[in-house]
Design a protein around this motif. Structure first.
Motif, mmCIF file in Angstrom:
data_model
loop_
_atom_site.group_PDB
_atom_site.id
_atom_site.type_symbol
_atom_site.label_atom_id
_atom_site.label_comp_id
_atom_site.label_asym_id
_atom_site.label_seq_id
_atom_site.Cartn_x
_atom_site.Cartn_y
_atom_site.Cartn_z
ATOM 1 N N MET A 39 0.822 -1.197 0.000
ATOM 2 C CA MET A 39 0.000 0.000 0.000
ATOM 3 C C MET A 39 0.867 1.262 0.000
ATOM 4 S SD MET A 39 -2.979 -1.119 -0.396
ATOM 5 C CE MET A 39 -3.829 0.410 -0.310
ATOM 6 N N THR A 40 2.097 1.146 0.467
ATOM 7 C CA THR A 40 2.993 2.304 0.457
ATOM 8 C C THR A 40 3.200 2.813 -0.959
ATOM 9 O OG1 THR A 40 4.108 1.511 2.435
ATOM 10 C CG2 THR A 40 5.293 3.115 1.117
ATOM 11 N N LEU A 41 3.219 1.923 -1.936
ATOM 12 C CA LEU A 41 3.400 2.342 -3.321
ATOM 13 C C LEU A 41 2.239 3.188 -3.816
ATOM 14 C CD1 LEU A 41 4.688 -1.006 -4.811
ATOM 15 C CD2 LEU A 41 6.036 1.053 -4.413
ATOM 16 N N LEU A 42 1.063 3.014 -3.235
ATOM 17 C CA LEU A 42 -0.123 3.744 -3.669
ATOM 18 C C LEU A 42 -0.358 5.034 -2.893
ATOM 19 C CD1 LEU A 42 -2.561 0.727 -4.053
ATOM 20 C CD2 LEU A 42 -1.165 1.810 -5.821
ATOM 21 N N ALA A 43 0.285 5.190 -1.758
ATOM 22 C CA ALA A 43 0.080 6.373 -0.930
ATOM 23 C C ALA A 43 0.789 7.582 -1.540
ATOM 24 C CB ALA A 43 0.617 6.123 0.481
ATOM 25 N N GLN A 78 3.186 10.398 -2.008
ATOM 26 C CA GLN A 78 4.497 10.689 -1.445
ATOM 27 C C GLN A 78 5.119 11.818 -2.264
ATOM 28 O OE1 GLN A 78 5.854 9.022 1.214
ATOM 29 N NE2 GLN A 78 4.027 7.765 1.349
ATOM 30 N N PRO A 79 5.964 12.627 -1.644
ATOM 31 C CA PRO A 79 6.679 13.619 -2.439
ATOM 32 C C PRO A 79 7.510 12.919 -3.519
ATOM 33 C CG PRO A 79 7.007 14.004 -0.090
ATOM 34 C CD PRO A 79 6.297 12.679 -0.238
ATOM 35 N N ARG A 80 7.544 13.486 -4.693
ATOM 36 C CA ARG A 80 8.337 12.983 -5.827
ATOM 37 C C ARG A 80 7.843 11.648 -6.367
ATOM 38 N NH1 ARG A 80 12.064 14.227 -1.850
ATOM 39 N NH2 ARG A 80 12.702 12.067 -1.751
ATOM 40 N N SER A 81 6.596 11.265 -6.069
ATOM 41 C CA SER A 81 6.070 10.009 -6.609
ATOM 42 C C SER A 81 4.780 10.268 -7.384
ATOM 43 C CB SER A 81 5.816 8.993 -5.498
ATOM 44 O OG SER A 81 4.763 9.413 -4.681
ATOM 45 N N THR A 82 4.528 9.412 -8.381
ATOM 46 C CA THR A 82 3.300 9.512 -9.174
ATOM 47 C C THR A 82 2.752 8.110 -9.393
ATOM 48 O OG1 THR A 82 4.494 9.390 -11.269
ATOM 49 C CG2 THR A 82 4.044 11.594 -10.404
ATOM 50 N N LEU A 83 1.492 8.043 -9.735
ATOM 51 C CA LEU A 83 0.822 6.783 -10.032
ATOM 52 C C LEU A 83 -0.001 7.009 -11.294
ATOM 53 C CD1 LEU A 83 0.390 3.920 -8.875
ATOM 54 C CD2 LEU A 83 -1.645 4.816 -7.757
ATOM 55 N N ASN A 84 0.262 6.224 -12.341
ATOM 56 C CA ASN A 84 -0.401 6.397 -13.626
ATOM 57 C C ASN A 84 -0.966 5.077 -14.109
ATOM 58 O OD1 ASN A 84 0.499 9.196 -14.117
ATOM 59 N ND2 ASN A 84 2.506 8.260 -14.122
ATOM 60 N N THR A 85 -2.003 5.155 -14.945
ATOM 61 C CA THR A 85 -2.529 3.956 -15.585
ATOM 62 C C THR A 85 -1.805 3.750 -16.915
ATOM 63 O OG1 THR A 85 -4.307 5.212 -16.614
ATOM 64 C CG2 THR A 85 -4.800 4.135 -14.530
ATOM 65 N N VAL A 130 1.160 2.043 -12.759
ATOM 66 C CA VAL A 130 2.614 2.144 -12.742
ATOM 67 C C VAL A 130 2.988 3.214 -11.731
ATOM 68 C CG1 VAL A 130 4.690 2.607 -14.097
ATOM 69 C CG2 VAL A 130 2.756 1.427 -15.152
ATOM 70 N N SER A 131 3.762 2.811 -10.746
ATOM 71 C CA SER A 131 4.206 3.712 -9.686
ATOM 72 C C SER A 131 5.611 4.208 -10.023
ATOM 73 C CB SER A 131 4.209 2.967 -8.349
ATOM 74 O OG SER A 131 4.788 3.767 -7.347
ATOM 75 N N HIS A 132 5.773 5.542 -10.078
ATOM 76 C CA HIS A 132 7.075 6.155 -10.339
ATOM 77 C C HIS A 132 7.565 6.844 -9.072
ATOM 78 C CE1 HIS A 132 5.463 5.999 -14.430
ATOM 79 N NE2 HIS A 132 6.723 5.990 -14.831
ATOM 80 N N TYR A 133 8.853 6.793 -8.852
ATOM 81 C CA TYR A 133 9.483 7.557 -7.781
ATOM 82 C C TYR A 133 10.683 8.260 -8.390
ATOM 83 C CZ TYR A 133 11.756 8.890 -3.469
ATOM 84 O OH TYR A 133 12.336 9.628 -2.468
ATOM 85 N N GLU A 134 10.645 9.594 -8.376
ATOM 86 C CA GLU A 134 11.699 10.414 -8.977
ATOM 87 C C GLU A 134 12.029 9.957 -10.396
ATOM 88 O OE1 GLU A 134 15.058 10.578 -6.349
ATOM 89 O OE2 GLU A 134 14.043 11.966 -5.013
ATOM 90 N N ARG A 135 11.011 9.807 -11.237
ATOM 91 C CA ARG A 135 11.134 9.441 -12.649
ATOM 92 C C ARG A 135 11.590 8.007 -12.903
ATOM 93 N NH1 ARG A 135 13.202 14.570 -16.133
ATOM 94 N NH2 ARG A 135 11.491 15.954 -15.552
ATOM 95 N N GLU A 136 11.815 7.235 -11.884
ATOM 96 C CA GLU A 136 12.142 5.818 -12.026
ATOM 97 C C GLU A 136 10.904 4.990 -11.681
ATOM 98 O OE1 GLU A 136 15.073 4.331 -12.969
ATOM 99 O OE2 GLU A 136 15.814 6.352 -13.432
#
Length: 60
Positions: free
Chosen positions: A1-5, A7-14, A24-30
């Motif tokens: 669930m942490t991946l979905l919460a 967070q600064p510098r994170s995004t969640l896209n379909t 797809v969960s991104h953290y700082e463009r990765e």
């Protein structure tokens, strides 16, 4: 669930994942993880999560 919460510098896209809609969960463009669901309406029966960097390398 942490991946979905949120967070600064994170995004969640379909995106399309193996021909199905996934998240797809991104953290700082990765890419941090790819998630898909198996659904038998109205229930989610299985959640698939890939967070292995070796498997995600082709997504970047």
């Amino acid at each position: 669930m942490t991946l979905l919460a949120p967070q600064p510098r994170s995004t969640l896209n379909t995106r399309s994942v193996n021909g199905r809609t996934g998240l797809v969960s991104h953290y700082e463009r990765e890419i941090a993880a790819v998630l898909t669901l198996d659904v038998a309406a109205p229930y989610v029966v299985q959640v698939w999560v890939t967070s292995n960097p070796d498997k995600l390398r082709s997504w970047t």
